[in-house]
Write a protein that holds these residues in place. Structure first.
Motif, PDB file in Angstrom:
ATOM      1  N   UNK A 137     -61.645  12.468  16.173  1.00 63.38           N
ATOM      2  CA  UNK A 137     -60.776  11.375  16.583  1.00 63.38           C
ATOM      3  C   UNK A 137     -60.493  11.317  18.067  1.00 63.38           C
ATOM      4  N   UNK A 138     -60.861  12.372  18.805  1.00 68.73           N
ATOM      5  CA  UNK A 138     -60.663  12.390  20.250  1.00 68.73           C
ATOM      6  C   UNK A 138     -61.772  11.653  20.975  1.00 68.73           C
ATOM      7  N   UNK A 139     -61.669  11.613  22.313  1.00 68.66           N
ATOM      8  CA  UNK A 139     -62.633  10.864  23.105  1.00 68.66           C
ATOM      9  C   UNK A 139     -64.058  11.352  22.953  1.00 68.66           C
ATOM     10  N   UNK A 140     -64.267  12.664  23.080  1.00 70.11           N
ATOM     11  CA  UNK A 140     -65.623  13.204  22.973  1.00 70.11           C
ATOM     12  C   UNK A 140     -66.192  12.975  21.578  1.00 70.11           C
ATOM     13  N   UNK A 141     -65.370  13.153  20.556  1.00 71.93           N
ATOM     14  CA  UNK A 141     -65.823  12.957  19.186  1.00 71.93           C
ATOM     15  C   UNK A 141     -66.235  11.503  18.957  1.00 71.93           C
ATOM     16  N   UNK A 142     -65.431  10.577  19.450  1.00 76.55           N
ATOM     17  CA  UNK A 142     -65.739   9.160  19.255  1.00 76.55           C
ATOM     18  C   UNK A 142     -67.068   8.768  19.899  1.00 76.55           C
ATOM     19  N   UNK A 143     -67.288   9.223  21.142  1.00 80.11           N
ATOM     20  CA  UNK A 143     -68.538   8.864  21.815  1.00 80.11           C
ATOM     21  C   UNK A 143     -69.726   9.587  21.200  1.00 80.11           C
ATOM     22  N   UNK A 144     -69.516  10.816  20.731  1.00 79.28           N
ATOM     23  CA  UNK A 144     -70.599  11.549  20.057  1.00 79.28           C
ATOM     24  C   UNK A 144     -71.060  10.782  18.816  1.00 79.28           C
ATOM     25  N   UNK A 145     -70.129  10.203  18.092  1.00 81.44           N
ATOM     26  CA  UNK A 145     -70.487   9.453  16.887  1.00 81.44           C
ATOM     27  C   UNK A 145     -71.195   8.145  17.234  1.00 81.44           C
ATOM     28  N   UNK A 146     -70.767   7.514  18.323  1.00 78.97           N
ATOM     29  CA  UNK A 146     -71.434   6.285  18.762  1.00 78.97           C
ATOM     30  C   UNK A 146     -72.892   6.581  19.132  1.00 78.97           C
ATOM     31  N   UNK A 147     -73.083   7.614  19.955  1.00 85.03           N
ATOM     32  CA  UNK A 147     -74.433   7.963  20.416  1.00 85.03           C
ATOM     33  C   UNK A 147     -75.242   8.609  19.298  1.00 85.03           C
ATOM     34  N   UNK A 148     -74.588   9.471  18.505  1.00 87.21           N
ATOM     35  CA  UNK A 148     -75.282  10.166  17.432  1.00 87.21           C
ATOM     36  C   UNK A 148     -75.878   9.228  16.396  1.00 87.21           C
ATOM     37  N   UNK A 149     -75.174   8.148  16.117  1.00 87.83           N
ATOM     38  CA  UNK A 149     -75.675   7.168  15.148  1.00 87.83           C
ATOM     39  C   UNK A 149     -76.997   6.568  15.616  1.00 87.83           C
ATOM     40  N   UNK A 150     -77.072   6.235  16.892  1.00 86.89           N
ATOM     41  CA  UNK A 150     -78.316   5.666  17.427  1.00 86.89           C
ATOM     42  C   UNK A 150     -79.406   6.732  17.537  1.00 86.89           C
ATOM     43  N   UNK A 151     -79.019   7.950  17.889  1.00 85.41           N
ATOM     44  CA  UNK A 151     -79.989   9.048  17.959  1.00 85.41           C
ATOM     45  C   UNK A 151     -80.649   9.283  16.602  1.00 85.41           C
ATOM     46  N   UNK A 152     -79.868   9.182  15.533  1.00 91.15           N
ATOM     47  CA  UNK A 152     -80.414   9.371  14.187  1.00 91.15           C
ATOM     48  C   UNK A 152     -81.571   8.416  13.934  1.00 91.15           C
ATOM     49  N   UNK A 153     -81.374   7.160  14.333  1.00 95.82           N
ATOM     50  CA  UNK A 153     -82.427   6.164  14.133  1.00 95.82           C
ATOM     51  C   UNK A 153     -83.643   6.462  14.996  1.00 95.82           C
TER      52      UNK A 153
ATOM     53  N   UNK B 255     -75.866  15.061  12.524  1.00 98.65           N
ATOM     54  CA  UNK B 255     -74.607  15.341  11.830  1.00 98.65           C
ATOM     55  C   UNK B 255     -73.587  15.913  12.807  1.00 98.65           C
ATOM     56  N   UNK B 256     -72.445  15.250  12.950  1.00100.00           N
ATOM     57  CA  UNK B 256     -71.396  15.711  13.863  1.00100.00           C
ATOM     58  C   UNK B 256     -70.623  16.850  13.215  1.00100.00           C
ATOM     59  N   UNK B 257     -70.491  17.942  13.942  1.00102.03           N
ATOM     60  CA  UNK B 257     -69.783  19.134  13.463  1.00102.03           C
ATOM     61  C   UNK B 257     -68.688  19.477  14.470  1.00102.03           C
ATOM     62  N   UNK B 258     -67.440  19.151  14.147  1.00100.71           N
ATOM     63  CA  UNK B 258     -66.312  19.429  15.047  1.00100.71           C
ATOM     64  C   UNK B 258     -65.903  20.890  14.948  1.00100.71           C
ATOM     65  N   UNK B 259     -65.914  21.572  16.087  1.00 99.21           N
ATOM     66  CA  UNK B 259     -65.464  22.965  16.154  1.00 99.21           C
ATOM     67  C   UNK B 259     -64.502  23.108  17.335  1.00 99.21           C
ATOM     68  N   UNK B 260     -63.266  22.595  17.182  1.00100.96           N
ATOM     69  CA  UNK B 260     -62.310  22.628  18.298  1.00100.96           C
ATOM     70  C   UNK B 260     -61.697  23.994  18.507  1.00100.96           C
ATOM     71  N   UNK B 261     -61.096  24.173  19.678  1.00 95.50           N
ATOM     72  CA  UNK B 261     -60.371  25.398  19.979  1.00 95.50           C
ATOM     73  C   UNK B 261     -60.707  25.957  21.341  1.00 95.50           C
TER      74      UNK B 261
END
Length: 320
Positions: free
Chosen positions: A39-55, A62-68
């Motif tokens: 839900x953060x900025x990096x996660x949101x842009x990763x999902x935007x770019x990742x979706x196109x990368x998949x194609x 697959x986005x894997x959040x590992x915060x901390x």
């Protein structure tokens, strides 16, 4: 057959799976580690770019959040992953700062291969709508008149908002007091309410409050003015010719990843960022799409790390 020959055959055999995997990569889903919360900025842009990368890659990304630990936990996970192209790091500005603030379980310069810079975003210096400062000169004059009276909010110690404000203090030759928060949202709330005097917020989170009339923008941290805030000057235009702070997102791979996999992922990332739909979504999120080569991104990361190490040392910035 002598021992030297046997050792040579064994070494070649060990490399064969990696070499074979490189030519048909990706043959299965790619895990993209985002070392920050969903839900953060990096996660949101990763999902935007990742979706196109998949194609583009023909396999799910697959986005894997590992915060901390400011991104350290997720980055360390990638640093220790197999160098086969199936574990990718999608990191942000903290990648270039963490080495100056923390003892890391990896070496940012040696344990990763920069692949491509995805996007950059300026920060916006804001005050509450009811603040007496109408422009940057008035804010600086007030800070010089009463040292350590004005306060600045941050999203937490060591974050981009903290470092941007410290660089501002240094170049404006003023001293304002740090008030750290557990994230950008509560920091913005208290700036709007007048509990804290100023804040360097990223464009994505700050623009809605600006358009709603709850904040006043005094300057932006980029080299050029921000679209939609054409009347707001840059800090460079406001008497700080060396000031520039950009938040950024980029893609990395573990060291020793085969060169052809690096090249293929870099090409796909550039194509993803150049896609009109992706560009539009990034621009709406307050980001400037980039998409560059591994060599260009490596130079960018090195320059960022060097610059922030100097700021951390000069300003004696700690995580306490």
């Amino acid at each position: 057959m002598n021992k030297t020959l046997l050792r040579g055959i064994a070494a070649i055999s060990t490399c064969l799976p990696l070499l074979a995997g490189a030519s048909d990569w990706p043959a299965r889903p790619v895990r993209m580690v985002v070392p920050y919360a969903a839900g953060g900025g990096a996660d949101n842009t990763a999902r935007i770019v990742g979706q196109r990368l998949s194609a583009l890659l023909g396999q799910p990304v697959l986005i894997d959040n590992k915060p901390g630990a400011g991104g350290v936990i997720g980055a360390d996970n990638v640093a220790k992953a197999p160098a086969d192209g199936y574990t990718v790091l999608y990191d942000a500005s903290a990648f270039g700062v963490n080495g100056a603030l923390r003892k890391l379980p990896y070496d940012p310069a040696k344990d990763f291969i920069p692949v491509s810079l995805v996007a950059t975003a300026p920060q916006i210096l804001v005050v509450g709508a009811g603040a007496p400062y109408q422009n940057l000169a008035e804010l600086i004059a007030a800070a010089k008149k009463a040292p350590r009276k004005l306060t600045y909010a941050s999203a937490g110690a060591g974050t981009g908002s903290h470092l941007a404000a410290e660089m501002f203090n240094d170049q404006a030759r003023i001293e304002t007091v740090h008030v750290p928060y557990k994230g950008g949202a509560p920091a913005l709330t208290d700036v709007m309410g007048g509990q804290v005097d100023l804040y360097f917020g990223n464009a994505a989170s700050t623009l809605p409050s600006l358009t709603g009339g709850k904040l006043r923008a005094l300057a932006v941290t980029s080299r050029k003015r921000v679209q939609g805030l054409d009347a707001v000057p840059t800090l460079r235009e406001s008497g700080m010719p060396d000031y520039e702070v950009l938040e950024w997102n980029g893609v990395f791979l573990p060291k020793n990843t085969p060169a052809d996999i690096v090249a293929k992922l870099a090409k796909a990332t550039r194509e993803a960022v150049a896609d009109p739909v992706v560009r539009e979504r990034l621009l709406k999120a307050g980001l400037e799409p980039v998409g560059n080569t591994p060599e260009e991104f490596a130079s960018f990361v090195k320059a960022e790390s060097t610059r922030w190490q100097a700021v951390v040392k000069a300003r004696n910035i700690t995580l306490d």
